[in-house]
Every structure is written in structure tokens, then in C-alpha cells.
Design a protein around this motif. Structure first.
Motif, PDB file in Angstrom:
ATOM      1  N   VAL A  63       0.833  -1.203   0.000  1.00  0.00           N
ATOM      2  CA  VAL A  63       0.000   0.000   0.000  1.00  0.00           C
ATOM      3  C   VAL A  63       0.869   1.255   0.000  1.00  0.00           C
ATOM      4  O   VAL A  63       0.610   2.201  -0.752  1.00  0.00           O
ATOM      5  CB  VAL A  63      -0.967  -0.003   1.210  1.00  0.00           C
ATOM      6  N   VAL A  64       1.910   1.264   0.817  1.00  0.00           N
ATOM      7  CA  VAL A  64       2.815   2.414   0.867  1.00  0.00           C
ATOM      8  C   VAL A  64       3.508   2.599  -0.477  1.00  0.00           C
ATOM      9  O   VAL A  64       3.659   3.727  -0.966  1.00  0.00           O
ATOM     10  CB  VAL A  64       3.842   2.258   2.011  1.00  0.00           C
ATOM     11  N   GLN A  65       3.910   1.517  -1.103  1.00  0.00           N
ATOM     12  CA  GLN A  65       4.572   1.598  -2.405  1.00  0.00           C
ATOM     13  C   GLN A  65       3.626   2.160  -3.465  1.00  0.00           C
ATOM     14  O   GLN A  65       4.015   3.004  -4.276  1.00  0.00           O
ATOM     15  CB  GLN A  65       5.088   0.228  -2.833  1.00  0.00           C
ATOM     16  N   LEU A  66       2.375   1.717  -3.471  1.00  0.00           N
ATOM     17  CA  LEU A  66       1.396   2.233  -4.434  1.00  0.00           C
ATOM     18  C   LEU A  66       1.151   3.727  -4.219  1.00  0.00           C
ATOM     19  O   LEU A  66       1.043   4.493  -5.177  1.00  0.00           O
ATOM     20  CB  LEU A  66       0.091   1.459  -4.331  1.00  0.00           C
ATOM     21  N   PHE A  67       1.063   4.150  -2.965  1.00  0.00           N
ATOM     22  CA  PHE A  67       0.880   5.561  -2.666  1.00  0.00           C
ATOM     23  C   PHE A  67       2.078   6.365  -3.155  1.00  0.00           C
ATOM     24  O   PHE A  67       1.918   7.433  -3.763  1.00  0.00           O
ATOM     25  CB  PHE A  67       0.676   5.761  -1.157  1.00  0.00           C
ATOM     26  N   ASP A  68       3.281   5.861  -2.911  1.00  0.00           N
ATOM     27  CA  ASP A  68       4.485   6.538  -3.355  1.00  0.00           C
ATOM     28  C   ASP A  68       4.516   6.678  -4.874  1.00  0.00           C
ATOM     29  O   ASP A  68       4.881   7.730  -5.404  1.00  0.00           O
ATOM     30  CB  ASP A  68       5.717   5.778  -2.855  1.00  0.00           C
ATOM     31  N   GLN A  69       4.098   5.642  -5.577  1.00  0.00           N
ATOM     32  CA  GLN A  69       4.055   5.697  -7.037  1.00  0.00           C
ATOM     33  C   GLN A  69       3.051   6.742  -7.522  1.00  0.00           C
ATOM     34  O   GLN A  69       3.312   7.476  -8.476  1.00  0.00           O
ATOM     35  CB  GLN A  69       3.702   4.333  -7.609  1.00  0.00           C
ATOM     36  N   ALA A  70       1.902   6.819  -6.864  1.00  0.00           N
ATOM     37  CA  ALA A  70       0.879   7.787  -7.243  1.00  0.00           C
ATOM     38  C   ALA A  70       1.369   9.219  -7.025  1.00  0.00           C
ATOM     39  O   ALA A  70       1.180  10.096  -7.876  1.00  0.00           O
ATOM     40  CB  ALA A  70      -0.407   7.539  -6.465  1.00  0.00           C
ATOM     41  N   VAL A  71       2.014   9.464  -5.885  1.00  0.00           N
ATOM     42  CA  VAL A  71       2.539  10.803  -5.590  1.00  0.00           C
ATOM     43  C   VAL A  71       3.639  11.164  -6.590  1.00  0.00           C
ATOM     44  O   VAL A  71       3.685  12.285  -7.108  1.00  0.00           O
ATOM     45  CB  VAL A  71       3.046  10.883  -4.132  1.00  0.00           C
ATOM     46  N   SER A  72       4.515  10.223  -6.886  1.00  0.00           N
ATOM     47  CA  SER A  72       5.602  10.477  -7.838  1.00  0.00           C
ATOM     48  C   SER A  72       5.059  10.797  -9.230  1.00  0.00           C
ATOM     49  O   SER A  72       5.573  11.692  -9.914  1.00  0.00           O
ATOM     50  CB  SER A  72       6.538   9.274  -7.922  1.00  0.00           C
ATOM     51  N   ALA A  73       4.023  10.093  -9.642  1.00  0.00           N
ATOM     52  CA  ALA A  73       3.422  10.345 -10.953  1.00  0.00           C
ATOM     53  C   ALA A  73       2.823  11.745 -11.006  1.00  0.00           C
ATOM     54  O   ALA A  73       2.984  12.466 -12.014  1.00  0.00           O
ATOM     55  CB  ALA A  73       2.353   9.302 -11.249  1.00  0.00           C
ATOM     56  N   ARG A  74       2.141  12.152  -9.937  1.00  0.00           N
ATOM     57  CA  ARG A  74       1.566  13.502  -9.885  1.00  0.00           C
ATOM     58  C   ARG A  74       2.664  14.569  -9.919  1.00  0.00           C
ATOM     59  O   ARG A  74       2.523  15.586 -10.600  1.00  0.00           O
ATOM     60  CB  ARG A  74       0.710  13.686  -8.633  1.00  0.00           C
ATOM     61  N   GLU A  75       3.724  14.359  -9.164  1.00  0.00           N
ATOM     62  CA  GLU A  75       4.825  15.322  -9.151  1.00  0.00           C
ATOM     63  C   GLU A  75       5.457  15.443 -10.530  1.00  0.00           C
ATOM     64  O   GLU A  75       5.797  16.537 -10.981  1.00  0.00           O
ATOM     65  CB  GLU A  75       5.883  14.910  -8.135  1.00  0.00           C
ATOM     66  N   SER A  76       5.611  14.322 -11.206  1.00  0.00           N
ATOM     67  CA  SER A  76       6.199  14.317 -12.541  1.00  0.00           C
ATOM     68  C   SER A  76       5.316  15.084 -13.522  1.00  0.00           C
ATOM     69  O   SER A  76       5.809  15.889 -14.321  1.00  0.00           O
ATOM     70  CB  SER A  76       6.396  12.880 -13.014  1.00  0.00           C
ATOM     71  N   LYS A  77       4.015  14.849 -13.454  1.00  0.00           N
ATOM     72  CA  LYS A  77       3.086  15.571 -14.340  1.00  0.00           C
ATOM     73  C   LYS A  77       3.099  17.064 -14.051  1.00  0.00           C
ATOM     74  O   LYS A  77       3.080  17.887 -14.964  1.00  0.00           O
ATOM     75  CB  LYS A  77       1.665  15.021 -14.179  1.00  0.00           C
ATOM     76  N   ALA A  78       3.145  17.429 -12.770  1.00  0.00           N
ATOM     77  CA  ALA A  78       3.163  18.845 -12.402  1.00  0.00           C
ATOM     78  C   ALA A  78       4.450  19.507 -12.885  1.00  0.00           C
ATOM     79  O   ALA A  78       4.423  20.631 -13.397  1.00  0.00           O
ATOM     80  CB  ALA A  78       3.017  18.991 -10.893  1.00  0.00           C
TER      81      ALA A  78
END
Length: 84
Positions: A63-78
Motif C-alpha cells: 500500500v505504501v509503495q502504491l501511494f508513493d508511485q501515485a505521488v511520484s506520478a503527480r509530481e512528474s506531471k506537475a
């Protein structure tokens, strides 16, 4: 944390929150160190708590890994939008 038990007959879930944190960490450490063969040789009353504690930890890690991936994807898009 509740872990589902598929079709075991005695319970549908086990509540691991009643297990003291230190005991859970100890059982998880033991589970990581044992080979599958060594774990299979243990008697069931010693084997199943190890497996359950380790399963709970693996679910949380995932779960922590999935959350980290989601945050990283958002940061990359931003960051990409900021450059444009």
C-alpha cells in the motif's frame, strides 16, 4: 489490520491490531529469515502466527509503495506542466 482468510471455516478475518507491535515485528523478522522449508517444518501453532504477521507487513508495504508511485506520478506531471 484485518486480513481475509479465504474459506477456512473458522473465521473470515483475523484482526492483527490486537497483536502487540513488538511481537508483530519479531514474527515478521523470523518469517523473513526462515526458508520456506524451515517454516514448513515448524508446527502449525508456531508457523501460522509468523505467516500472518508477515502477510500483514507485506500488505502494508505494498500500500505504501502504491501511494508513493501515485505521488511520484503527480509530481512528474506537475513538473512537466510547469516546464511547458
Amino acid at each position: 489490520m484485518l486480513l481475509p482468510l479465504g474459506g477456512r471455516g473458522f473465521a473470515h478475518t483475523i484482526d492483527l491490531s490486537v497483536l502487540p507491535a513488538e511481537r508483530s515485528r519479531f514474527l515478521t523478522t523470523v518469517g523473513r529469515r526462515l526458508t520456506a522449508q524451515a517454516l514448513a517444518r515448524r508446527e502449525p501453532k508456531r508457523r501460522y502466527p509468523i505467516l500472518l504477521a508477515q502477510s500483514g507487513t507485506e500488505v502494508l508495504d505494498e500500500v505504501v509503495q502504491l501511494f508513493d508511485q501515485a505521488v511520484s506520478a503527480r509530481e512528474s506531471k506537475a513538473a512537466h506542466k510547469m516546464r511547458d
